[in-house]
Scaffold this active site. Sequence first.
Site, mmCIF file in Angstrom:
data_model
loop_
_atom_site.group_PDB
_atom_site.id
_atom_site.type_symbol
_atom_site.label_atom_id
_atom_site.label_comp_id
_atom_site.label_asym_id
_atom_site.label_seq_id
_atom_site.Cartn_x
_atom_site.Cartn_y
_atom_site.Cartn_z
ATOM 1 N N ARG A 44 21.937 31.382 5.316
ATOM 2 C CA ARG A 44 23.313 31.793 5.602
ATOM 3 C C ARG A 44 23.644 31.500 7.041
ATOM 4 O O ARG A 44 22.925 31.923 7.944
ATOM 5 C CB ARG A 44 23.486 33.289 5.355
ATOM 6 C CG ARG A 44 23.481 33.588 3.901
ATOM 7 C CD ARG A 44 23.921 34.992 3.619
ATOM 8 N NE ARG A 44 23.475 35.306 2.275
ATOM 9 C CZ ARG A 44 23.430 36.516 1.762
ATOM 10 N NH1 ARG A 44 23.800 37.547 2.500
ATOM 11 N NH2 ARG A 44 23.025 36.704 0.533
ATOM 12 N N ASP A 90 30.843 42.409 -5.100
ATOM 13 C CA ASP A 90 30.880 41.613 -3.867
ATOM 14 C C ASP A 90 31.306 40.181 -4.163
ATOM 15 O O ASP A 90 31.617 39.820 -5.302
ATOM 16 C CB ASP A 90 29.532 41.668 -3.132
ATOM 17 C CG ASP A 90 28.448 40.874 -3.825
ATOM 18 O OD1 ASP A 90 28.539 40.691 -5.047
ATOM 19 O OD2 ASP A 90 27.499 40.430 -3.143
ATOM 20 N N ARG A 142 26.510 42.397 -6.541
ATOM 21 C CA ARG A 142 26.509 43.811 -6.128
ATOM 22 C C ARG A 142 27.589 44.600 -6.855
ATOM 23 O O ARG A 142 28.613 44.036 -7.250
ATOM 24 C CB ARG A 142 26.805 43.936 -4.636
ATOM 25 C CG ARG A 142 25.746 43.358 -3.767
ATOM 26 C CD ARG A 142 26.051 43.636 -2.317
ATOM 27 N NE ARG A 142 24.913 43.205 -1.526
ATOM 28 C CZ ARG A 142 24.697 43.561 -0.273
ATOM 29 N NH1 ARG A 142 25.556 44.341 0.352
ATOM 30 N NH2 ARG A 142 23.632 43.139 0.368
ATOM 31 N N THR A 166 12.435 44.471 0.481
ATOM 32 C CA THR A 166 13.866 44.240 0.299
ATOM 33 C C THR A 166 14.125 42.799 -0.142
ATOM 34 O O THR A 166 13.596 41.866 0.451
ATOM 35 C CB THR A 166 14.572 44.518 1.636
ATOM 36 O OG1 THR A 166 14.382 45.895 1.942
ATOM 37 C CG2 THR A 166 16.051 44.203 1.558
ATOM 38 N N GLU A 191 18.304 48.144 -5.872
ATOM 39 C CA GLU A 191 18.201 48.269 -4.420
ATOM 40 C C GLU A 191 19.321 49.189 -3.965
ATOM 41 O O GLU A 191 20.407 49.210 -4.559
ATOM 42 C CB GLU A 191 18.369 46.906 -3.744
ATOM 43 C CG GLU A 191 17.259 45.933 -4.031
ATOM 44 C CD GLU A 191 17.312 44.762 -3.052
ATOM 45 O OE1 GLU A 191 16.667 44.865 -1.993
ATOM 46 O OE2 GLU A 191 18.007 43.781 -3.333
ATOM 47 N N SER A 227 21.183 48.761 -1.668
ATOM 48 C CA SER A 227 22.285 47.959 -1.143
ATOM 49 C C SER A 227 23.235 47.522 -2.256
ATOM 50 O O SER A 227 23.724 46.403 -2.243
ATOM 51 C CB SER A 227 21.711 46.737 -0.437
ATOM 52 O OG SER A 227 20.816 46.050 -1.300
HETATM 53 C C1 G1P Z 1 20.673 42.839 2.207
HETATM 54 C C2 G1P Z 1 20.229 44.068 1.451
HETATM 55 C C3 G1P Z 1 19.177 43.693 0.441
HETATM 56 C C4 G1P Z 1 19.711 42.601 -0.477
HETATM 57 C C5 G1P Z 1 20.239 41.442 0.332
HETATM 58 C C6 G1P Z 1 20.915 40.394 -0.529
HETATM 59 O O1 G1P Z 1 19.600 42.282 2.894
HETATM 60 O O2 G1P Z 1 19.748 45.060 2.336
HETATM 61 O O3 G1P Z 1 18.805 44.834 -0.290
HETATM 62 O O4 G1P Z 1 18.725 42.157 -1.351
HETATM 63 O O5 G1P Z 1 21.181 41.892 1.292
HETATM 64 O O6 G1P Z 1 22.022 40.907 -1.214
HETATM 65 P P1 G1P Z 1 19.333 42.533 4.454
HETATM 66 O O7 G1P Z 1 20.585 42.114 5.171
HETATM 67 O O8 G1P Z 1 19.108 44.005 4.596
HETATM 68 O O9 G1P Z 1 18.125 41.706 4.764
HETATM 69 ZN ZN ZN Z 2 25.899 39.185 -3.405
#
Ligand code: G1P
Ligand code: ZN
Length: 561
Positions: A24, A287, A292, A356, A375, A377
């Site tokens: 990213r 999202d 999400r 994670t 998760e 998140s």
């Molecule tokens: C974040 C979330 C994690 C998820 C990821 C992708 O990652 O915390 O649980 O799998 O986005 O959606 P992080 O930015 O904390 O590394």
């Molecule tokens: Zn996503």
Amino acid sequence: MSLTCFTKSTRPFEGQKPGTSGLRKAVKVFQQENYTENFVQCILSAMGGSLTGCTLVVGGDGRFFGKEAVDIIIKMCAANGVRKVIVGHDGILSTPCVSCVIRKYKTAGGIVLTASHNPGGPNADFGIKFNISNGGPAPDGVTNAIYDLSKHIVEYRICPEVKCNISVIGKQEYVVDSRPFTVEVIDSVNDYVEYMKEIFDFGIIKDLIRGASGTPLKVLINAMHGVTGPYVRRIFLEELGASADSAVNIEPLEDFGGHHPDPNLTYAADLVKALKEGEYGFGAAFDGDGDRNMILGHKAFFVTPSDSVAVIADNTDYIPYFKKHGVKGLARSMPTGCAIDRVAEKKGMEVFEVPTGWKYFGNLMDADRLSICGEESFGTGSDHIREKDGIWAVLAWLSILAGRKMSVEQVLLSHWDTYGRNFFTRYDYENCESEPCNKMMAVLDAMGSDKSMAGKKLSYGDKTYTIAKIDNFEYRDPIDGTVAKNQGVRILMSDGSRVVFRLSGTGSSGATVRLYIESYESNSSTFTKNAQEVLKPLVEIALQLSKLTEFTGRTLPTVIT
Ligand code: G1P
Ligand code: ZN
């Protein structure tokens, strides 16, 4: 006519290292000459022997630069010996849908074009993620190989003469270097919708929404101008018969309307506000790329993602897929609240705690040891695919509400009555400077080897916690034995409460500190208390112990969930 391919010289770019979920970066970074081509070549090269003659799936969340990236990928697949590319109409496929399509057509993998919940547009973020043949994000071994290749790349292969119209559904055939090459543009939602109809009983959900045996359930779905719009329209409006005003922001926009397409209490504040007014009994948001979800009940009753996955795991009887395939095991990522562990214990099932990132669930699912996982998140899912799945989570919840004949809040209250409540919150400090955050993590990490920490009492107000153990989470994959180190510092208290610190792996610049706080209560008089109030003492203790404000200069988090 056979089209000709070229080998173009290039030079490595620094930092093409996939993070928690793919590469990213700012759109402007991907737009640099050769930047995207380099990374795509490394993905294709990392496939090694499975590349020639294979089929790959390509699609994304419709964000800015997506169509350009699809075009580059098709031209490079053609030149690298790929036999066929399956691409979503106009380049659109949600992340769960890519996973579904890879599995359904048994392809060698796929490339997902998304920066998930990061903002989109010319001045925001883009992302490229490689998924393997099980439909899931490439594991560390593969992403490390891609990164290594990116450090030494000197050339890439491309066939600029492949001109493909991705706005027309159907097959386009080419001959490239005397080999046949096919691009098949597919409807973005068909395969996914068909699969959801196998997993769930749409008739029961339809009855719930129209109130076949009582009051209709008014739902409000907010697609946040992300990729789920067309899926929401087909599933909720057309298939399940929800009224047109039940879905908002369902036109995908390249910049998500200028918003952060992240379904949480801060960025989906519109949904929270609409639900608070009391007209709706159920609300959900997704999202940018549709993996999400956030679930709300009447008057914006908030279901934490850690509770959401535990409730689903406890109510699988209402979901036809699980009746058919059984439930093989449960899992959560390490910082996720432990509510699901209690469900596993009661049902005598295995429960796994992984680092994670969704990629860590794939091996367990492939080995038939895991069916439902989540998760904190806002990621919830199952082994029906190898990505988390926002729409699946909403359909699971609606199935449970229909089966239990209860409101969202009643389902949660009954869950806590059985299991007790794992209060959970997460504080995010976004866009901090990297240096001081790394230092803070190093100091916390060092506490793990400081023998004097265990047994130490920490107090705030009238609450006192005793440290049982501090460690930096390390995971050994039970299937292939690979080890993931340094996955976040855990401060475990003697009463089972936990504080976790980790740095985000999805940001495109700077550092984001995540602080996760959890505390368990078995006394039913606490269940309806406000989580922020219950957890405040532990939050303050965590902030003092870490000296977060001294290191980052931040007195308040950017987002609290
Ligand atoms: C974040 C979330 C994690 C998820 C990821 C992708 O990652 O915390 O649980 O799998 O986005 O959606 P992080 O930015 O904390 O590394
Ligand atoms: Zn996503």
